[in-house]
Design a protein around this motif. Structure first.
Motif, PDB file in Angstrom:
ATOM      1  N   TRP A 170      38.222   0.679   0.764  1.00 18.26           N
ATOM      2  CA  TRP A 170      39.601   0.455   0.529  1.00 18.26           C
ATOM      3  C   TRP A 170      39.715   0.290  -0.991  1.00 18.26           C
ATOM      4  CZ3 TRP A 170      43.424  -3.546   3.227  1.00 18.26           C
ATOM      5  CH2 TRP A 170      44.579  -3.366   2.838  1.00 18.26           C
ATOM      6  N   PRO A 171      38.782  -0.721  -1.770  1.00 14.82           N
ATOM      7  CA  PRO A 171      38.920  -0.864  -3.090  1.00 14.82           C
ATOM      8  C   PRO A 171      38.961   0.346  -3.971  1.00 14.82           C
ATOM      9  CG  PRO A 171      37.536  -2.472  -2.140  1.00 14.82           C
ATOM     10  CD  PRO A 171      37.795  -1.374  -1.191  1.00 14.82           C
ATOM     11  N   LEU A 172      38.102   1.241  -3.486  1.00 10.38           N
ATOM     12  CA  LEU A 172      37.787   2.716  -4.198  1.00 10.38           C
ATOM     13  C   LEU A 172      39.169   3.662  -4.031  1.00 10.38           C
ATOM     14  CD1 LEU A 172      33.872   2.992  -4.048  1.00 10.38           C
ATOM     15  CD2 LEU A 172      35.236   2.040  -5.780  1.00 10.38           C
ATOM     16  N   ARG A 173      39.440   3.277  -2.640  1.00  9.10           N
ATOM     17  CA  ARG A 173      40.651   4.697  -2.243  1.00  9.10           C
ATOM     18  C   ARG A 173      41.696   3.993  -2.059  1.00  9.10           C
ATOM     19  NH1 ARG A 173      39.049   9.477  -0.306  1.00  9.10           N
ATOM     20  NH2 ARG A 173      40.471   9.180   1.555  1.00  9.10           N
ATOM     21  N   MET A 174      42.195   3.050  -2.687  1.00  3.61           N
ATOM     22  CA  MET A 174      43.629   2.328  -2.467  1.00  3.61           C
ATOM     23  C   MET A 174      44.860   3.271  -2.632  1.00  3.61           C
ATOM     24  SD  MET A 174      45.110  -1.078  -3.963  1.00  3.61           S
ATOM     25  CE  MET A 174      43.582  -2.060  -3.355  1.00  3.61           C
ATOM     26  N   GLY A 175      45.696   3.577  -1.885  1.00  3.35           N
ATOM     27  CA  GLY A 175      46.749   4.394  -1.967  1.00  3.35           C
ATOM     28  C   GLY A 175      46.397   5.953  -1.677  1.00  3.35           C
ATOM     29  N   VAL A 176      44.991   6.483  -1.694  1.00  2.00           N
ATOM     30  CA  VAL A 176      44.792   7.874  -1.484  1.00  2.00           C
ATOM     31  C   VAL A 176      45.431   8.226  -0.371  1.00  2.00           C
ATOM     32  CG1 VAL A 176      42.887   9.375  -1.186  1.00  2.00           C
ATOM     33  CG2 VAL A 176      42.694   7.544  -2.851  1.00  2.00           C
ATOM     34  N   PRO A 177      45.198   7.731   1.128  1.00  4.84           N
ATOM     35  CA  PRO A 177      45.785   8.384   2.346  1.00  4.84           C
ATOM     36  C   PRO A 177      47.196   8.388   2.170  1.00  4.84           C
ATOM     37  CG  PRO A 177      44.220   6.705   2.698  1.00  4.84           C
ATOM     38  CD  PRO A 177      44.549   6.241   1.315  1.00  4.84           C
ATOM     39  N   GLU A 178      47.984   7.528   1.379  1.00  6.62           N
ATOM     40  CA  GLU A 178      49.482   7.659   1.521  1.00  6.62           C
ATOM     41  C   GLU A 178      49.856   8.625   0.316  1.00  6.62           C
ATOM     42  OE1 GLU A 178      48.630   3.146   2.172  1.00  6.62           O
ATOM     43  OE2 GLU A 178      47.711   4.809   1.020  1.00  6.62           O
ATOM     44  N   ARG A 179      49.230   8.848  -0.553  1.00  2.05           N
ATOM     45  CA  ARG A 179      49.534  10.030  -1.604  1.00  2.05           C
ATOM     46  C   ARG A 179      49.203  11.161  -0.953  1.00  2.05           C
ATOM     47  NH1 ARG A 179      46.836   6.783  -5.437  1.00  2.05           N
ATOM     48  NH2 ARG A 179      45.070   8.020  -5.479  1.00  2.05           N
ATOM     49  N   SER A 180      48.006  11.443   0.175  1.00  2.00           N
ATOM     50  CA  SER A 180      47.773  12.444   0.712  1.00  2.00           C
ATOM     51  C   SER A 180      48.699  13.263   1.879  1.00  2.00           C
ATOM     52  CB  SER A 180      46.254  12.306   1.079  1.00  2.00           C
ATOM     53  OG  SER A 180      45.323  12.269   0.383  1.00  2.00           O
ATOM     54  N   ALA A 181      49.411  11.959   2.275  1.00  2.00           N
ATOM     55  CA  ALA A 181      50.204  12.121   3.444  1.00  2.00           C
ATOM     56  C   ALA A 181      51.588  12.826   2.666  1.00  2.00           C
ATOM     57  CB  ALA A 181      50.645  10.929   4.126  1.00  2.00           C
ATOM     58  N   VAL A 182      51.891  12.309   1.629  1.00  2.00           N
ATOM     59  CA  VAL A 182      53.109  12.767   0.915  1.00  2.00           C
ATOM     60  C   VAL A 182      52.833  14.143   0.391  1.00  2.00           C
ATOM     61  CG1 VAL A 182      54.878  12.389  -1.134  1.00  2.00           C
ATOM     62  CG2 VAL A 182      54.063  10.481   0.415  1.00  2.00           C
ATOM     63  N   ALA A 183      51.628  14.527  -0.126  1.00  2.00           N
ATOM     64  CA  ALA A 183      51.130  15.678  -0.467  1.00  2.00           C
ATOM     65  C   ALA A 183      51.317  16.793   0.446  1.00  2.00           C
ATOM     66  CB  ALA A 183      49.976  15.792  -1.530  1.00  2.00           C
ATOM     67  N   ASP A 184      50.902  16.367   1.422  1.00  2.00           N
ATOM     68  CA  ASP A 184      50.791  17.364   2.768  1.00  2.00           C
ATOM     69  C   ASP A 184      52.292  17.754   3.179  1.00  2.00           C
ATOM     70  OD1 ASP A 184      48.070  17.200   2.801  1.00  2.00           O
ATOM     71  OD2 ASP A 184      47.795  15.858   4.286  1.00  2.00           O
ATOM     72  N   THR A 185      53.166  16.574   3.098  1.00  2.00           N
ATOM     73  CA  THR A 185      54.496  17.098   3.451  1.00  2.00           C
ATOM     74  C   THR A 185      55.099  18.139   2.354  1.00  2.00           C
ATOM     75  OG1 THR A 185      54.963  14.637   4.369  1.00  2.00           O
ATOM     76  CG2 THR A 185      56.704  15.939   3.692  1.00  2.00           C
ATOM     77  N   TYR A 186      54.853  18.031   1.075  1.00  2.00           N
ATOM     78  CA  TYR A 186      55.189  18.863   0.019  1.00  2.00           C
ATOM     79  C   TYR A 186      54.674  20.058   0.321  1.00  2.00           C
ATOM     80  CZ  TYR A 186      57.596  15.778  -3.374  1.00  2.00           C
ATOM     81  OH  TYR A 186      58.534  14.777  -4.020  1.00  2.00           O
ATOM     82  N   ARG A 187      53.450  20.383   0.802  1.00  2.00           N
ATOM     83  CA  ARG A 187      52.729  21.627   1.006  1.00  2.00           C
ATOM     84  C   ARG A 187      53.533  22.259   2.322  1.00  2.00           C
ATOM     85  NH1 ARG A 187      48.056  18.472  -0.231  1.00  2.00           N
ATOM     86  NH2 ARG A 187      47.413  18.975  -2.217  1.00  2.00           N
ATOM     87  N   ALA A 188      53.735  21.322   3.465  1.00  2.00           N
ATOM     88  CA  ALA A 188      54.542  22.019   4.454  1.00  2.00           C
ATOM     89  C   ALA A 188      55.943  22.412   4.326  1.00  2.00           C
ATOM     90  CB  ALA A 188      54.504  20.667   5.472  1.00  2.00           C
TER      91      ALA A 188
END
Length: 651
Positions: A170-188
């Motif tokens: 979590w300290p190293l990847r904080m916010g990464v899953p959330e950003r990936s989810a939004v980016a995946d929506t943009y790609r969809a």
């Protein structure tokens, strides 16, 4: 030439749907966590001379692996931790009534009722209810080692080990899953805009459905604990703004699709470029070069995309107004009160709970009257098969039986060839990762992966070796039979109540959406956006329910197949309404209020027909209006929906 099988030997479609593996990516972090979390407690137990304690903690870790489904770190905490609390309660209650005959039967049946009822609250409550009942059944069927508090403490510790491993990065990847989810929506959305240019209605429908699923997942991921974090987390505020900003592009896509004019390839490429910026967290000028629009639909897409690019490029977003499209979050106490009210007052909640309690009660009574070694396995099977929110009971019973047979084959090889003791640890290192790897493929695959792991851990507790394989198979088949007879064939719940009424409600909501867009009292754009998002989310859930129904044998599967075209038609009606609203916003002549009212009336008549009919039937279509009206495509879609007929209808 390919060999052709006789028609009589062709497997039925519902069977093929059940056995087909679902395509899904492998969650590598979850696989690694399972490979560590399940064997480690057993290794510690062996090292300290208490392998039975290690096995109990490993079972708790197995529960944690089953709960480990969230991507975002802050969602992972309640998703794993809350079910462990229910697991501790369940094992404690089960251990307290162990060996008490009919008292144990009554206690486990009561827990089954509560488990089924709370499963209707949401995803976390569903897993919590599952583990509550599972551990209660185990506690009531197996003697627990040590003091009464050892078992809940050990099982909770194993589950929390999974949580600890899940939070290490979590300290190293904080916010990464959330950003990936939004980016995946943009790609969809980029794929959706590309499908507008293909000219294939099926390709567009598939892309639109993918966008709906991606938006649902992204909002669920980003909005976790929104009531607590919203307004204080700049990163969360930016992601919400970026999700809201892509909505106008999604709304403009139907207009582009219905226009019949392909979008330039630079449009979807630009959206993918924005997706990369979202994923990396970059701000500043996006450098988009968009072609000049030439049509109403193209102007709508261009305008929406430029607005999206501005939001993505903005480093600081004003949190005020974010709720305009989402609705303001309720306080935790209010949400809890609503959930409890829904559980206690909902007919569906009581129906699910009573069905599960009936089957568990029958199983517990049966094994109390007939001596069955390790009888808890019968109730365990029913718990997994009859979990009411997990899909078709028939399909799960079929897949449970098939998966158990496959898992027992693996378990037989392990128990026969691997000596008990330290050799179990590397065996679990190999078997445990299969659970998160196979679970997305389907229930049968998950069962095949879980069975050898739980049998190996059970053998550590009871030392029966291969002698437990045949009884486990018999117990599983007996549990499947009880679930099929008492929980499926004899239960007074029709297909139409489960699926048809929900579809009718969606048609009614669509009528309100049409009136909100063009009726005498139109709603403001944020409210319209919320209506559309709610509609698509509900239609996505209906799609899932239909797909479950299609895996059941006739008559349920046949009825679902007959109604399926109407689900697609309703989605296209929503699209056509959105497209018309977008066209009006960008220069088209607004329709008269009477046109919208006429469409809404027809939709409500259609909803009434869906509620009253077991199979689709032809209905009159009395929709008229100017051929050049923006509502003409909508009228055509409504006419097509109302013309859907049953295969048995007279011509």
């Amino acid at each position: 030439m390919p060999r052709e099988f006789p028609i009589g030997l062709t497997p039925p479609d519902w069977l093929v749907r059940n056995l087909r593996a679902q395509p899904a990516p492998v969650n590598r972090p979850a696989v690694i966590r399972a490979a560590i979390a399940i064997p480690l407690p057993l290794a510690i137990g062996l090292a300290t001379g208490r392998p039975e304690y290690g096995a109990l903690a490993a079972m708790g870790a197995l529960n944690g692996v089953i709960s480990d489904t969230a991507a975002a770190y802050r969602i992972r905490i309640p998703t794993i931790a809350v079910p462990q609390l229910f697991s501790a309660v369940g094992i404690t209650l089960g251990a307290l009534v162990y060996g008490h005959g009919w008292v144990a039967v009554a206690a486990v049946t009561g827990v089954a009722l509560v488990s089924g009822m709370i499963s209707t609250i949401g995803a976390v409550a569903s897993v919590s209810g599952l583990l509550l009942l599972l551990t209660c059944v185990v506690g009531a069927g197996l003697p627990m080692p040590g003091e009464w508090w050892h078992a809940p403490l050990l099982m909770s510790g194993g589950g929390l080990l999974v949580l600890l491993l899940g939070l290490l990065a979590w300290p190293l990847r904080m916010g990464v899953p959330e950003r990936s989810a939004v980016a995946d929506t943009y790609r969809a959305v980029a794929d959706l805009l590309a499908a507008c240019a293909v000219g294939s209605t099926q390709a567009y429908d598939d892309a639109r459905h993918a966008v709906t699923q991606s938006l649902n997942q992204a909002y669920d991921t980003v909005l976790a604990h929104r009531a607590r974090h919203h307004g204080r987390s700049p990163e969360l505020t930016r992601l919400l703004a970026q999700l809201n900003a892509i909505t106008p592009v999604v709304e403009a896509a139907p207009a582009a699709h219905l226009s019949g004019t392909p979008l330039p390839p630079e449009i979807p490429q630009s959206v993918r470029h924005l997706a990369s910026a979202v994923e990396t967290g970059c701000t500043g000028p996006t450098g988009l070069e968009l072609p000049a629009p030439t049509t109403e639909a193209a102007r709508a897409v261009d305008h929406a995309l430029r607005h999206t690019a501005e939001v993505v490029a903005t480093p600081d977003v004003d949190p005020r107004g974010i709720d305009d499209r989402l609705g303001r979050p309720a306080a935790l106490s209010i949400r809890t009160a609503r959930a409890l009210r829904d559980v206690t007052l909902s007919a569906a909640s009581w129906r699910y709970g009573l069905r599960l309690a009936l089957c568990i009660g029958l199983a517990q009574a049966l094994v109390s009257l007939i001596p069955v070694p390790r009888s808890y396995w019968v109730a365990l099977t029913i718990t997994f098969v009859l979990k009411p929110d997990f899909g078709s009971v028939f399909s799960r019973a079929l897949l449970r039986a098939a998966g158990t047979v496959a898992g027992l084959v693996i378990a037989a090889a392990v128990l026969a060839q691997v000596p008990r003791g330290w050799a179990d640890v590397p065996t679990l290192i190999l078997l445990a990762p299969l659970i998160p790897a196979f679970t997305p493929r389907g229930y049968g695959y998950q069962t095949a992966a879980i069975t050898p792991v739980i049998l190996l851990l059970s053998d550590v507790l009871n030392r029966e070796g291969t002698a437990l394989l045949l009884p486990r198979l018999v117990d599983s088949l007996l549990g499947c039979a009880i679930a099929l007879v008492a929980g499926y064939l004899l239960w007074p719940e029709s297909w139409h109540t489960r699926v048809g009424d929900r579809l009718a409600d969606a048609v009614d909501d669509t009528a309100r959406y049409v009136e909100g867009a063009f009726g005498p009292h139109p709603v403001d754009p944020p409210a319209r956006a919320r209506m559309r998002r709610r509609l698509y989310r509900n239609l996505s859930a209906i799609r899932t329910e239909f797909q479950r129904a299609l895996t059941e044998p006739p008559p349920t599967g046949r009825r679902a197949a007959a109604w399926w075209p109407l689900v697609v038609a309703v989605e296209r009606i929503v699209d056509a309404t959105t497209a018309a609203r977008v066209r009006v916003k960008h220069g088209a002549t607004p329709p008269s209020e009477s046109e919208a009212t006429q469409v809404a009336v027809q939709l409500r008549e259609l909803a009434t027909g869906v509620r009253e009919a077991e199979t689709p039937y032809a209905v009159r279509t009395d929709l008229t209006g100017p051929a050049d009206s923006v509502l003409e495509p909508l009228r055509q879609e409504v006419a097509a929906a109302r013309a859907i007929t049953s295969p048995h209808e007279e011509s």
